[in-house]
Enzyme design. Structure first.
Site, mmCIF file in Angstrom:
data_model
loop_
_atom_site.group_PDB
_atom_site.id
_atom_site.type_symbol
_atom_site.label_atom_id
_atom_site.label_comp_id
_atom_site.label_asym_id
_atom_site.label_seq_id
_atom_site.Cartn_x
_atom_site.Cartn_y
_atom_site.Cartn_z
ATOM 1 N N SER A 111 48.359 45.614 37.237
ATOM 2 C CA SER A 111 49.295 44.985 36.310
ATOM 3 C C SER A 111 50.733 45.112 36.807
ATOM 4 O O SER A 111 51.519 44.172 36.714
ATOM 5 C CB SER A 111 49.149 45.617 34.926
ATOM 6 N N SER A 112 51.077 46.270 37.358
ATOM 7 C CA SER A 112 52.451 46.484 37.845
ATOM 8 C C SER A 112 52.810 45.508 38.953
ATOM 9 O O SER A 112 53.966 45.080 39.061
ATOM 10 C CB SER A 112 52.620 47.922 38.342
ATOM 11 N N ALA A 114 51.221 42.466 39.363
ATOM 12 C CA ALA A 114 51.191 41.132 38.751
ATOM 13 C C ALA A 114 52.518 40.823 38.069
ATOM 14 O O ALA A 114 52.982 39.678 38.074
ATOM 15 C CB ALA A 114 50.044 41.037 37.752
ATOM 16 N N VAL A 136 38.095 41.417 51.349
ATOM 17 C CA VAL A 136 39.248 40.591 51.696
ATOM 18 C C VAL A 136 40.006 40.255 50.419
ATOM 19 O O VAL A 136 39.428 39.897 49.403
ATOM 20 C CB VAL A 136 38.826 39.320 52.460
ATOM 21 N N LEU A 137 41.308 40.412 50.487
ATOM 22 C CA LEU A 137 42.216 40.139 49.374
ATOM 23 C C LEU A 137 42.890 38.802 49.643
ATOM 24 O O LEU A 137 43.317 38.538 50.771
ATOM 25 C CB LEU A 137 43.262 41.249 49.279
ATOM 26 N N GLU A 138 42.979 37.976 48.622
ATOM 27 C CA GLU A 138 43.658 36.680 48.749
ATOM 28 C C GLU A 138 44.976 36.791 47.995
ATOM 29 O O GLU A 138 45.037 36.546 46.798
ATOM 30 C CB GLU A 138 42.788 35.561 48.170
ATOM 31 N N TYR A 171 23.102 40.615 48.731
ATOM 32 C CA TYR A 171 23.993 39.917 49.663
ATOM 33 C C TYR A 171 23.664 40.235 51.119
ATOM 34 O O TYR A 171 23.590 39.336 51.957
ATOM 35 C CB TYR A 171 25.457 40.269 49.359
ATOM 36 N N GLN A 182 31.848 42.425 56.837
ATOM 37 C CA GLN A 182 33.207 42.120 57.300
ATOM 38 C C GLN A 182 34.046 43.398 57.332
ATOM 39 O O GLN A 182 33.974 44.234 56.448
ATOM 40 C CB GLN A 182 33.856 41.030 56.467
#
Length: 194
Positions: A111-112, A114, A136-138, A171, A182
């Site tokens: 939240s901080s 965002a 992986v972060l987008e 998966y 990955q």
């Protein structure tokens, strides 16, 4: 049902959920485990293509992606990656995660962060049962100022749900699993969709 802090700690202890490196007890709270930012990034390079036709032939989609995605960018310890307003970047968690066939994971941003305009995952926050690898972060900066992102900063939190039974095709057993094992900020593999 979502796992509580006590259940998460028990899963880590028994090895049904593996987070490597293993988080400190302070990183587990309520219903989540904090994760840190790794040091690998990818960005969209300057390009002249007006668009990428995602419905086109796989080879053309892959060629277009290869033209616009950067090579892996590694940020040295103590330095920062700057994400400018309106930019999308791929990054990776410091931790690697392994889930069993009866637990699904979810990644939530902080939240901080965002509140500064940082989206940690644009849409893909589910981590399938049987997952193995880094996440992986987008990143997207929807704010007004550039954001300095440093490796090892707390970037998000994982939470977990136990399923009523194991999934039939975890998966890591699926032939179509494009991101199996990955370990870096892997670019989109949409061209491999069937």
């Amino acid at each position: 049902m979502r796992l509580t802090d006590l259940e998460i700690a028990a899963c880590l202890e028994e090895g049904s959920i593996v987070i490597d490196p293993r988080p400190d007890a302070e990183a587990i709270s309520g219903v989540s485990v904090d994760v840190k930012l790794g040091n690998q990034f990818r960005v969209f390079q300057d390009h002249t293509a007006p668009y990428i036709d995602l419905s086109g032939p796989s080879s053309e989609v892959q060629e277009a992606l290869d033209r616009v995605m950067s090579d892996k960018i590694v940020i040295p310890e103590g330095e920062a990656f700057f994400l400018h307003p309106g930019e999308l970047a791929l990054a990776v968690t410091h931790e690697s995660l392994t889930l069993p066939a009866d637990i699904v994971g979810w990644l939530d941003g902080r939240s901080s962060l965002a509140r500064l305009g940082l989206m940690v995952h644009v849409t893909a926050h589910r981590i399938d049962p049987g997952w193995q690898g880094k996440i992986v972060l987008e990143f997207f900066n929807s704010g007004k100022l550039p954001l300095a992102l440093k490796p090892m900063m707390t970037i998000g939190a994982l939470n977990f749900e136990r399923l009523s039974s194991p999934v039939a095709r975890p998966y890591n057993k699926r032939k179509s699993a494009k991101y199996r094992d990955q370990q870096e900020a892997v670019a989109s593999r949409i061209s491999q969709d069937k």
